[in-house]
Write an enzyme that holds these catalytic residues in place. Structure first.
Site, PDB file in Angstrom:
ATOM      1  N   LEU A  23      73.917  73.599  14.468  1.00 44.20           N
ATOM      2  CA  LEU A  23      73.840  73.933  15.900  1.00 44.20           C
ATOM      3  C   LEU A  23      73.236  75.315  16.137  1.00 44.20           C
ATOM      4  O   LEU A  23      73.427  76.234  15.352  1.00 44.20           O
ATOM      5  CB  LEU A  23      75.246  73.869  16.509  1.00 44.20           C
ATOM      6  CG  LEU A  23      75.960  72.530  16.348  1.00 44.20           C
ATOM      7  CD1 LEU A  23      77.352  72.600  16.967  1.00 44.20           C
ATOM      8  CD2 LEU A  23      75.161  71.382  16.958  1.00 44.20           C
ATOM      9  N   HIS A  24      72.506  75.410  17.242  1.00 44.39           N
ATOM     10  CA  HIS A  24      71.911  76.690  17.643  1.00 44.39           C
ATOM     11  C   HIS A  24      72.156  76.871  19.142  1.00 44.39           C
ATOM     12  O   HIS A  24      72.846  76.040  19.764  1.00 44.39           O
ATOM     13  CB  HIS A  24      70.415  76.704  17.299  1.00 44.39           C
ATOM     14  CG  HIS A  24      69.689  75.479  17.755  1.00 44.39           C
ATOM     15  ND1 HIS A  24      69.516  75.181  19.095  1.00 44.39           N
ATOM     16  CD2 HIS A  24      69.125  74.455  17.064  1.00 44.39           C
ATOM     17  CE1 HIS A  24      68.856  74.046  19.204  1.00 44.39           C
ATOM     18  NE2 HIS A  24      68.613  73.562  17.992  1.00 44.39           N
TER      19      HIS A  24
ATOM     20  N   HIS B  16      71.729  73.861  21.496  1.00 44.20           N
ATOM     21  CA  HIS B  16      72.898  72.971  21.596  1.00 44.20           C
ATOM     22  C   HIS B  16      74.000  73.648  22.423  1.00 44.20           C
ATOM     23  O   HIS B  16      74.662  73.010  23.240  1.00 44.20           O
ATOM     24  CB  HIS B  16      73.482  72.679  20.208  1.00 44.20           C
ATOM     25  CG  HIS B  16      72.565  71.936  19.290  1.00 44.20           C
ATOM     26  ND1 HIS B  16      71.978  72.521  18.197  1.00 44.20           N
ATOM     27  CD2 HIS B  16      72.133  70.657  19.291  1.00 44.20           C
ATOM     28  CE1 HIS B  16      71.236  71.636  17.572  1.00 44.20           C
ATOM     29  NE2 HIS B  16      71.305  70.493  18.208  1.00 44.20           N
TER      30      HIS B  16
ATOM     31  N   GLU C 132      65.555  68.508  26.521  1.00 44.90           N
ATOM     32  CA  GLU C 132      64.211  68.006  26.845  1.00 44.90           C
ATOM     33  C   GLU C 132      63.204  68.244  25.716  1.00 44.90           C
ATOM     34  O   GLU C 132      62.075  67.794  25.816  1.00 44.90           O
ATOM     35  CB  GLU C 132      63.699  68.673  28.137  1.00 44.90           C
ATOM     36  CG  GLU C 132      64.405  68.163  29.365  1.00 44.90           C
ATOM     37  CD  GLU C 132      63.751  68.620  30.656  1.00 44.90           C
ATOM     38  OE1 GLU C 132      63.207  69.737  30.683  1.00 44.90           O
ATOM     39  OE2 GLU C 132      63.789  67.856  31.637  1.00 44.90           O
TER      40      GLU C 132
ATOM     41  N   VAL D 271      65.471  75.433  25.217  1.00 47.71           N
ATOM     42  CA  VAL D 271      65.831  76.850  25.062  1.00 47.71           C
ATOM     43  C   VAL D 271      64.876  77.450  24.029  1.00 47.71           C
ATOM     44  O   VAL D 271      64.653  76.859  22.966  1.00 47.71           O
ATOM     45  CB  VAL D 271      67.305  77.013  24.615  1.00 47.71           C
ATOM     46  CG1 VAL D 271      67.655  78.477  24.423  1.00 47.71           C
ATOM     47  CG2 VAL D 271      68.234  76.382  25.651  1.00 47.71           C
TER      48      VAL D 271
ATOM     49  N   SER E  35      66.974  72.861  14.927  1.00 49.72           N
ATOM     50  CA  SER E  35      67.698  72.984  13.649  1.00 49.72           C
ATOM     51  C   SER E  35      66.710  73.122  12.506  1.00 49.72           C
ATOM     52  O   SER E  35      66.997  73.738  11.483  1.00 49.72           O
ATOM     53  CB  SER E  35      68.573  71.758  13.429  1.00 49.72           C
ATOM     54  OG  SER E  35      69.415  71.585  14.540  1.00 49.72           O
TER      55      SER E  35
END
Ligand code: PAF
Length: 285
Positions: free
Chosen positions: A33-34, A37, A151, A184, A194
């Site tokens: 996760l970043h 997320h 998106e 993002v 990821s």
């Protein structure tokens, strides 16, 4: 925050939430996760009474075994991040918990009405069959009020919208709303992914050119260049950078994913190899 491994544990929690009339937000992920997320999870926490996050590297959506083996996994780090941003439940099953041996070895059949025949679907045969398989299973298990998707995977999002719209006709997922969440980016424009974890520092710098070139193409579109001219401009500009190689750049209609005739409701979707790592990005015109 509670970590659930089995479907039974998950169903117990979901049933308890439903009994109490709580709204459920679901964020399906494959972990690693970043902040991209995190933005989905934060939104799900705000908009629902309870937030479930699934962390499952879904083997049936990988058409390349090496890619599956190399996919980054770090459940301890993921759990820490999720706890810090207020997720209530993490569902982290094993492949055996999700699928029977037969399901693991056969391609899930689904009629995409053509949405899988372009771009990612064309390059990664069977990929979206696995995505629809796992996402529909998660929807059945969690019965979310809202489900959140980024998106960046634009084609995936279009396919999930289609699946839910169609299933509404049959009342499969009730009143589920799919929430589209914007890409993002780092300050330098690189879309968070990821897969960025597999890039060297030098490759990360190279990869920032992708968004720069996509943005420049929006300016060219405003000047009246044709769709084909912009597709060529973007492809040539990225390929001119040593270390980057375009797999495809297609400007398509945002709903049908068919080649765009002009820039109305159009999106440009790109896949670029940066060294060995396959990156995707997109821009709306
Ligand atoms: O976008 C992803 O991370 C995956 O395709 C998803 C939606 C979690 C299904 O495995």
């Amino acid at each position: 925050m509670q970590i659930l491994i089995t479907k039974q544990e998950l169903l117990q929690q979901v049933e308890a939430c439903k009994r109490q009339g709580k709204t459920i937000g679901l964020v399906p992920t494959m972990g690693a996760l970043h902040q991209g997320h995190a933005s989905l999870v934060k939104r799900a926490v705000v908009e629902n009474d309870v937030c479930f996050v699934s962390v499952f590297v879904n083997p049936t959506q990988f058409n390349n075994k090496e890619d599956l083996a190399k996919y980054p996994r770090n459940i301890e780090r993921d759990a820490k991040l999720l706890e810090s941003i207020g997720a209530h439940f993490v569902f982290a099953p094993t492949p055996e918990e999700m699928y029977t041996a037969e399901e693991m070895n056969t391609t899930f059949q689904y009629d995409f009405e053509g949405l899988d025949k372009v771009m990612e679907g064309k390059m990664r045969p069977g990929h979206f069959n696995g995505v629809v398989q796992v996402v529909s299973r998660l929807f059945y298990l969690v019965q979310p009020t809202r489900a959140y998707f980024g998106e960046k995977d634009f084609q995936q999002l279009a396919i999930i919208h289609q699946m839910v719209e169609r299933s509404k006709l049959k009342d499969t997922f009730g009143d589920l709303t799919i929430v589209d969440c914007p890409i993002v980016r780092q300050a330098d424009g690189l879309a968070l992914s990821s897969r960025n974890e597999r890039l060297t520092e030098a490759e990360k710098k190279l990869a920032t050119n992708i968004y720069r070139i996509l943005k420049e193409s929006v300016e060219s579109a405003k000047k009246g260049y044709s769709v084909q001219a912009i597709e060529k401009q973007v492809t040539d500009a990225i390929n001119a950078i040593d270390g980057l190689e375009v797999e495809y750049y297609e400007i398509v209609d945002q709903s049908t994913l068919m080649p765009a005739k002009d820039f109305t409701h159009a999106i440009g979707c790109v896949t670029v190899y940066c060294g060995p790592v396959r990156l995707i990005d997109n821009i709306k015109y």
